[in-house]
Design a protein around this motif. Structure first.
Motif, PDB file in Angstrom:
ATOM      1  N   VAL A   1      65.824  35.221 -33.861  1.00  0.00           N
ATOM      2  CA  VAL A   1      66.095  36.909 -33.438  1.00  0.00           C
ATOM      3  C   VAL A   1      67.303  37.310 -34.198  1.00  0.00           C
ATOM      4  O   VAL A   1      67.677  38.411 -34.468  1.00  0.00           O
ATOM      5  CB  VAL A   1      66.129  36.784 -31.973  1.00  0.00           C
ATOM      6  N   ILE A   2      68.482  36.328 -34.433  1.00  0.00           N
ATOM      7  CA  ILE A   2      69.772  36.875 -34.961  1.00  0.00           C
ATOM      8  C   ILE A   2      69.741  36.310 -36.450  1.00  0.00           C
ATOM      9  O   ILE A   2      70.900  36.137 -36.760  1.00  0.00           O
ATOM     10  CB  ILE A   2      70.965  36.655 -34.113  1.00  0.00           C
ATOM     11  N   THR A   3      68.875  36.322 -37.041  1.00  0.00           N
ATOM     12  CA  THR A   3      68.922  35.531 -38.421  1.00  0.00           C
ATOM     13  C   THR A   3      69.869  36.587 -39.271  1.00  0.00           C
ATOM     14  O   THR A   3      69.721  37.568 -39.075  1.00  0.00           O
ATOM     15  CB  THR A   3      67.512  35.774 -39.050  1.00  0.00           C
ATOM     16  N   PRO A   4      70.591  36.109 -39.846  1.00  0.00           N
ATOM     17  CA  PRO A   4      71.775  36.909 -41.174  1.00  0.00           C
ATOM     18  C   PRO A   4      70.729  37.505 -41.893  1.00  0.00           C
ATOM     19  O   PRO A   4      69.479  37.493 -42.193  1.00  0.00           O
ATOM     20  CB  PRO A   4      72.375  35.614 -41.816  1.00  0.00           C
TER      21      PRO A   4
ATOM     22  N   SER B   1      74.341  41.669 -32.982  1.00  0.00           N
ATOM     23  CA  SER B   1      74.460  40.882 -34.165  1.00  0.00           C
ATOM     24  C   SER B   1      74.403  41.502 -35.536  1.00  0.00           C
ATOM     25  O   SER B   1      73.663  42.510 -35.801  1.00  0.00           O
ATOM     26  CB  SER B   1      73.598  39.596 -34.485  1.00  0.00           C
ATOM     27  N   LYS B   2      75.398  41.043 -36.458  1.00  0.00           N
ATOM     28  CA  LYS B   2      75.150  41.732 -37.971  1.00  0.00           C
ATOM     29  C   LYS B   2      74.025  41.319 -38.551  1.00  0.00           C
ATOM     30  O   LYS B   2      73.878  40.253 -38.468  1.00  0.00           O
ATOM     31  CB  LYS B   2      76.560  41.398 -38.678  1.00  0.00           C
ATOM     32  N   PRO B   3      73.378  41.932 -39.320  1.00  0.00           N
ATOM     33  CA  PRO B   3      73.892  43.377 -39.644  1.00  0.00           C
ATOM     34  C   PRO B   3      73.354  44.324 -38.752  1.00  0.00           C
ATOM     35  O   PRO B   3      72.121  44.021 -38.315  1.00  0.00           O
ATOM     36  CB  PRO B   3      73.007  43.598 -41.302  1.00  0.00           C
ATOM     37  N   GLN B   4      73.993  45.272 -38.153  1.00  0.00           N
ATOM     38  CA  GLN B   4      74.020  45.840 -37.235  1.00  0.00           C
ATOM     39  C   GLN B   4      72.966  47.322 -37.504  1.00  0.00           C
ATOM     40  O   GLN B   4      73.405  48.409 -37.513  1.00  0.00           O
ATOM     41  CB  GLN B   4      75.306  46.357 -36.459  1.00  0.00           C
ATOM     42  N   ALA B   5      71.868  46.987 -37.807  1.00  0.00           N
ATOM     43  CA  ALA B   5      70.821  48.074 -38.255  1.00  0.00           C
ATOM     44  C   ALA B   5      69.533  47.728 -37.109  1.00  0.00           C
ATOM     45  O   ALA B   5      69.380  46.961 -36.316  1.00  0.00           O
ATOM     46  CB  ALA B   5      70.338  47.709 -39.470  1.00  0.00           C
ATOM     47  N   LEU B   6      68.844  48.872 -37.078  1.00  0.00           N
ATOM     48  CA  LEU B   6      67.607  48.931 -36.149  1.00  0.00           C
ATOM     49  C   LEU B   6      66.530  48.251 -37.214  1.00  0.00           C
ATOM     50  O   LEU B   6      66.329  48.463 -38.159  1.00  0.00           O
ATOM     51  CB  LEU B   6      67.360  50.406 -36.107  1.00  0.00           C
ATOM     52  N   TYR B   7      65.802  47.391 -36.313  1.00  0.00           N
ATOM     53  CA  TYR B   7      64.680  46.520 -37.184  1.00  0.00           C
ATOM     54  C   TYR B   7      63.462  47.236 -36.680  1.00  0.00           C
ATOM     55  O   TYR B   7      63.386  47.978 -35.756  1.00  0.00           O
ATOM     56  CB  TYR B   7      64.944  45.090 -36.675  1.00  0.00           C
ATOM     57  N   ILE B   8      62.211  47.175 -37.441  1.00  0.00           N
ATOM     58  CA  ILE B   8      60.807  47.734 -37.309  1.00  0.00           C
ATOM     59  C   ILE B   8      60.116  46.683 -36.461  1.00  0.00           C
ATOM     60  O   ILE B   8      59.813  45.734 -37.168  1.00  0.00           O
ATOM     61  CB  ILE B   8      60.570  48.082 -38.507  1.00  0.00           C
ATOM     62  N   GLY B   9      59.996  46.601 -35.299  1.00  0.00           N
ATOM     63  CA  GLY B   9      59.232  45.727 -34.517  1.00  0.00           C
ATOM     64  C   GLY B   9      57.777  45.797 -34.767  1.00  0.00           C
ATOM     65  O   GLY B   9      57.201  44.913 -34.419  1.00  0.00           O
ATOM     66  N   GLY B  10      57.383  46.941 -35.284  1.00  0.00           N
ATOM     67  CA  GLY B  10      55.959  46.941 -35.204  1.00  0.00           C
ATOM     68  C   GLY B  10      55.448  48.479 -35.587  1.00  0.00           C
ATOM     69  O   GLY B  10      56.333  49.313 -35.452  1.00  0.00           O
ATOM     70  N   PRO B  11      53.896  48.594 -35.922  1.00  0.00           N
ATOM     71  CA  PRO B  11      53.806  49.956 -36.435  1.00  0.00           C
ATOM     72  C   PRO B  11      53.478  50.938 -34.977  1.00  0.00           C
ATOM     73  O   PRO B  11      53.347  51.927 -35.302  1.00  0.00           O
ATOM     74  CB  PRO B  11      52.117  49.679 -36.944  1.00  0.00           C
TER      75      PRO B  11
END
Length: 198
Positions: A165-168, A72-82
């Motif tokens: 999970v797919i929040t804009p 889903s957009k935005p098609q970026a990598l998210y930081i799931g944790g440290p």
């Protein structure tokens, strides 16, 4: 101070797969400020989850281009944790009518919310989900550690919705999750990220 007011008024939920850990205002660990962590696994040995709220500046095209048609957009990598940010976790929202138990590519966490097996072919997953996200790294708690943090008032536990999970990109997931909880939590939804901004 915040934890006392916030948590003494709440009926506490137990952490479990498909539940959210929502950071309390004033949480002691600053790296988790305004975090919304989806629990993926919870047992006697550990609790494992990913933060849904922290988008990186890394375009997915640069790291996992084969998954672009599914994400889903935005098609970026998210930081799931440290922890272990070389490891990627995939989460998705299934299409209406998909029977999760019939497909080995996905594992049920909550209604229409799934953990995606990234060893699967993206084309196969695309048939099953209406959108997904990729998360680099994760958060993990040792036995008893999360219980202590919840008891201290660092987190409250709430059911996840698949659309979390797919929040804009422009949405404030932390505030949105707060707003849909029982009182008094909606009162905290406008708590500023930086007190200096208030």
């Amino acid at each position: 101070m915040y934890a006392d007011r916030l948590f003494n008024a709440l009926e506490r939920n137990e952490p479990a797969p498909g539940q959210l850990l929502v950071a309390a205002p004033g949480i002691l660990a600053p790296q988790f400020s305004r975090s919304v962590v989806l629990v993926i696994e919870h047992n006697d040995m550990l609790t494992f989850g990913v933060d849904l709220s922290k988008r990186s500046e890394v375009a997915l095209f640069n790291v996992l281009p084969e998954w672009l048609p599914v994400v889903s957009k935005p098609q970026a990598l998210y930081i799931g944790g440290p922890l272990n940010q070389q490891s990627v976790v995939g989460l998705g929202m299934t299409k209406q009518g998909v029977n999760i138990d019939e497909h080995t590519q996905i594992n049920r966490l909550a209604p229409r919310l799934v953990h995606v097996d990234l060893r699967s072919e993206p084309e196969e997953v695309a048939e099953l989900v209406t959108g997904m996200r990729m998360f680099a790294g994760y958060a993990e708690w040792a036995p008893g550690q999360l219980d202590e943090e919840i008891e201290r008032g660092d987190w409250f536990v709430a059911p996840a919705l698949a659309q979390d999970v797919i929040t804009p990109g422009g949405a404030d997931l932390w505030a949105d999750v707060m707003k849909r909880q029982p009182m008094p939590l909606p009162l905290y939804s406008t708590y500023p990220a930086n007190l200096e901004d208030n």
